[in-house]
Motif scaffolding. Structure first.
Motif, PDB file in Angstrom:
ATOM      1  N   THR A 139       2.847  12.751   6.375  1.00 55.68           N
ATOM      2  CA  THR A 139       2.912  10.983   5.047  1.00 55.68           C
ATOM      3  C   THR A 139       3.504  11.575   4.019  1.00 55.68           C
ATOM      4  N   GLU A 140       3.076  10.582   2.597  1.00 56.41           N
ATOM      5  CA  GLU A 140       4.444  10.523   1.565  1.00 56.41           C
ATOM      6  C   GLU A 140       3.185   9.770   0.418  1.00 56.41           C
ATOM      7  N   ILE A 141       3.765  10.520  -0.014  1.00 56.78           N
ATOM      8  CA  ILE A 141       2.527   9.878  -1.319  1.00 56.78           C
ATOM      9  C   ILE A 141       3.857   8.979  -1.962  1.00 56.78           C
ATOM     10  N   PHE A 142       3.678   7.232  -2.598  1.00 58.59           N
ATOM     11  CA  PHE A 142       4.554   7.355  -3.128  1.00 58.59           C
ATOM     12  C   PHE A 142       3.590   6.483  -4.839  1.00 58.59           C
ATOM     13  N   LYS A 143       4.512   6.837  -6.179  1.00 54.46           N
ATOM     14  CA  LYS A 143       3.836   6.811  -7.600  1.00 54.46           C
ATOM     15  C   LYS A 143       4.196   5.822  -7.615  1.00 54.46           C
ATOM     16  N   MET A 144       3.316   4.699  -7.762  1.00 52.12           N
ATOM     17  CA  MET A 144       3.924   3.084  -8.385  1.00 52.12           C
ATOM     18  C   MET A 144       3.364   2.750 -10.026  1.00 52.12           C
ATOM     19  N   ASP A 145       4.637   3.595 -11.051  1.00 51.52           N
ATOM     20  CA  ASP A 145       4.196   3.002 -12.356  1.00 51.52           C
ATOM     21  C   ASP A 145       5.397   2.511 -12.944  1.00 51.52           C
ATOM     22  N   SER A 146       6.177   1.717 -12.175  1.00 57.65           N
ATOM     23  CA  SER A 146       7.432   0.834 -12.630  1.00 57.65           C
ATOM     24  C   SER A 146       7.164  -0.406 -12.307  1.00 57.65           C
ATOM     25  N   PRO A 147       7.347  -1.373 -13.146  1.00 62.57           N
ATOM     26  CA  PRO A 147       7.693  -2.745 -12.349  1.00 62.57           C
ATOM     27  C   PRO A 147       8.697  -3.286 -11.991  1.00 62.57           C
ATOM     28  N   HIS A 148      10.013  -2.459 -11.513  1.00 69.11           N
ATOM     29  CA  HIS A 148      10.577  -2.834 -11.320  1.00 69.11           C
ATOM     30  C   HIS A 148      11.006  -1.688  -9.407  1.00 69.11           C
ATOM     31  N   LYS A 149       9.918  -1.086  -9.470  1.00 69.88           N
ATOM     32  CA  LYS A 149       9.938  -0.002  -7.983  1.00 69.88           C
ATOM     33  C   LYS A 149       8.860  -1.039  -7.449  1.00 69.88           C
ATOM     34  N   CYS A 150       9.281  -1.003  -5.719  1.00 66.33           N
ATOM     35  CA  CYS A 150       9.117  -2.131  -4.793  1.00 66.33           C
ATOM     36  C   CYS A 150       8.652  -1.004  -3.763  1.00 66.33           C
ATOM     37  N   LEU A 151       7.811  -0.586  -3.496  1.00 66.67           N
ATOM     38  CA  LEU A 151       6.929   0.320  -1.966  1.00 66.67           C
ATOM     39  C   LEU A 151       7.348  -1.024  -0.502  1.00 66.67           C
ATOM     40  N   ILE A 152       8.198  -0.886  -0.094  1.00 67.17           N
ATOM     41  CA  ILE A 152       7.993  -1.934   1.387  1.00 67.17           C
ATOM     42  C   ILE A 152       7.364  -0.763   2.247  1.00 67.17           C
ATOM     43  N   LEU A 153       5.796  -1.419   3.112  1.00 62.07           N
ATOM     44  CA  LEU A 153       5.162  -1.025   4.067  1.00 62.07           C
ATOM     45  C   LEU A 153       5.599  -1.895   4.750  1.00 62.07           C
ATOM     46  N   GLU A 154       6.091  -1.116   5.948  1.00 58.84           N
ATOM     47  CA  GLU A 154       5.981  -1.653   8.027  1.00 58.84           C
ATOM     48  C   GLU A 154       4.624  -1.530   8.505  1.00 58.84           C
ATOM     49  N   THR A 155       4.741  -2.204   9.541  1.00 56.77           N
ATOM     50  CA  THR A 155       3.474  -2.154  10.398  1.00 56.77           C
ATOM     51  C   THR A 155       2.662  -1.092  10.570  1.00 56.77           C
ATOM     52  N   LYS A 156       3.911   0.206  11.591  1.00 61.56           N
ATOM     53  CA  LYS A 156       3.333   1.455  11.260  1.00 61.56           C
ATOM     54  C   LYS A 156       2.696   1.949   9.959  1.00 61.56           C
ATOM     55  N   ASP A 157       2.711   1.228   8.696  1.00 63.43           N
ATOM     56  CA  ASP A 157       2.628   2.616   7.423  1.00 63.43           C
ATOM     57  C   ASP A 157       1.022   2.187   7.400  1.00 63.43           C
ATOM     58  N   TRP A 158       0.772   2.922   7.832  1.00 62.13           N
ATOM     59  CA  TRP A 158      -1.394   3.072   7.404  1.00 62.13           C
ATOM     60  C   TRP A 158      -1.107   3.972   5.740  1.00 62.13           C
ATOM     61  N   HIS A 159      -1.699   2.753   5.032  1.00 63.86           N
ATOM     62  CA  HIS A 159      -1.339   3.357   3.184  1.00 63.86           C
ATOM     63  C   HIS A 159      -3.149   3.145   3.594  1.00 63.86           C
ATOM     64  N   VAL A 160      -3.226   4.131   2.323  1.00 59.87           N
ATOM     65  CA  VAL A 160      -4.346   3.821   0.652  1.00 59.87           C
ATOM     66  C   VAL A 160      -3.461   4.013  -0.566  1.00 59.87           C
ATOM     67  N   MET A 161      -4.820   3.292  -1.289  1.00 53.17           N
ATOM     68  CA  MET A 161      -3.969   3.051  -2.544  1.00 53.17           C
ATOM     69  C   MET A 161      -4.255   3.015  -3.444  1.00 53.17           C
ATOM     70  N   LYS A 162      -4.590   4.215  -4.000  1.00 50.01           N
ATOM     71  CA  LYS A 162      -6.201   4.780  -5.360  1.00 50.01           C
ATOM     72  C   LYS A 162      -5.300   5.246  -6.762  1.00 50.01           C
ATOM     73  N   ASN A 163      -6.173   6.045  -7.711  1.00 51.08           N
ATOM     74  CA  ASN A 163      -6.034   6.470  -8.722  1.00 51.08           C
ATOM     75  C   ASN A 163      -5.237   4.907  -9.432  1.00 51.08           C
ATOM     76  N   PHE A 164      -5.663   4.310  -9.557  1.00 50.37           N
ATOM     77  CA  PHE A 164      -4.988   3.511 -10.312  1.00 50.37           C
ATOM     78  C   PHE A 164      -5.507   3.725 -12.057  1.00 50.37           C
ATOM     79  N   THR A 165      -4.879   2.550 -12.761  1.00 48.83           N
ATOM     80  CA  THR A 165      -5.418   3.455 -14.660  1.00 48.83           C
ATOM     81  C   THR A 165      -6.248   2.158 -14.220  1.00 48.83           C
ATOM     82  N   PRO A 166      -6.958   1.954 -15.607  1.00 52.44           N
ATOM     83  CA  PRO A 166      -8.389   1.066 -16.000  1.00 52.44           C
ATOM     84  C   PRO A 166      -6.738  -0.706 -15.620  1.00 52.44           C
ATOM     85  N   ASP A 167      -5.400  -0.847 -16.377  1.00 51.62           N
ATOM     86  CA  ASP A 167      -4.936  -1.355 -16.599  1.00 51.62           C
ATOM     87  C   ASP A 167      -4.256  -1.915 -15.805  1.00 51.62           C
TER      88      ASP A 167
END
Length: 124
Positions: A71-99
């Motif tokens: 299990t890994e945690i990715f902080k998505m905090d930049s519009p030039h950072k892209c996370l590639i999720l392959e078929t085996k990647d069970w993922h949850v997106m959370k902790n969204f800022t209001p914007d």
């Protein structure tokens, strides 16, 4: 296993231009974006066929990924950072800022039968 890529971004005094043309490692068949998220988690699945690319184009969020091995945690905090999720990647997106706006590019068109909602069972 999910992995991060940097999307080419060109910056000058006028602002920034981020180009997806050749950065995404698959042909894009569908795109959608997630925004206005309260304290809820989104996702909670993986796919039989679909590969995805997730970009938080505004604000921040966290993507927790489990590929069945780790299990890994990715902080998505930049519009030039892209996370590639392959078929085996069970993922949850959370902790969204209001914007936050999370753009997702997918390798297939929507197909409800492509989703696997059961998380991996890890043996401790």
């Amino acid at each position: 296993m999910a992995y991060l890529i940097n999307i080419p971004t060109f910056s000058d005094t006028r602002g920034n231009l981020t180009v997806l043309d050749e950065a995404i490692p698959f042909d894009i068949k569908r795109l959608f974006y997630i925004y206005g998220v309260d304290s809820s988690a989104r996702g909670g699945h993986r796919h039989h066929k679909t590969v995805q690319a997730a970009i938080c184009i505004q604000g921040r969020c966290t993507i927790v990924n489990d590929d069945g091995e780790k299990t890994e945690i990715f902080k998505m905090d930049s519009p030039h950072k892209c996370l590639i999720l392959e078929t085996k990647d069970w993922h949850v997106m959370k902790n969204f800022t209001p914007d936050a706006i999370l753009l997702v590019l997918a390798s297939t068109s929507f197909d409800a039968t492509d989703y696997i909602f059961d998380p991996y069972e890890h043996k401790e």
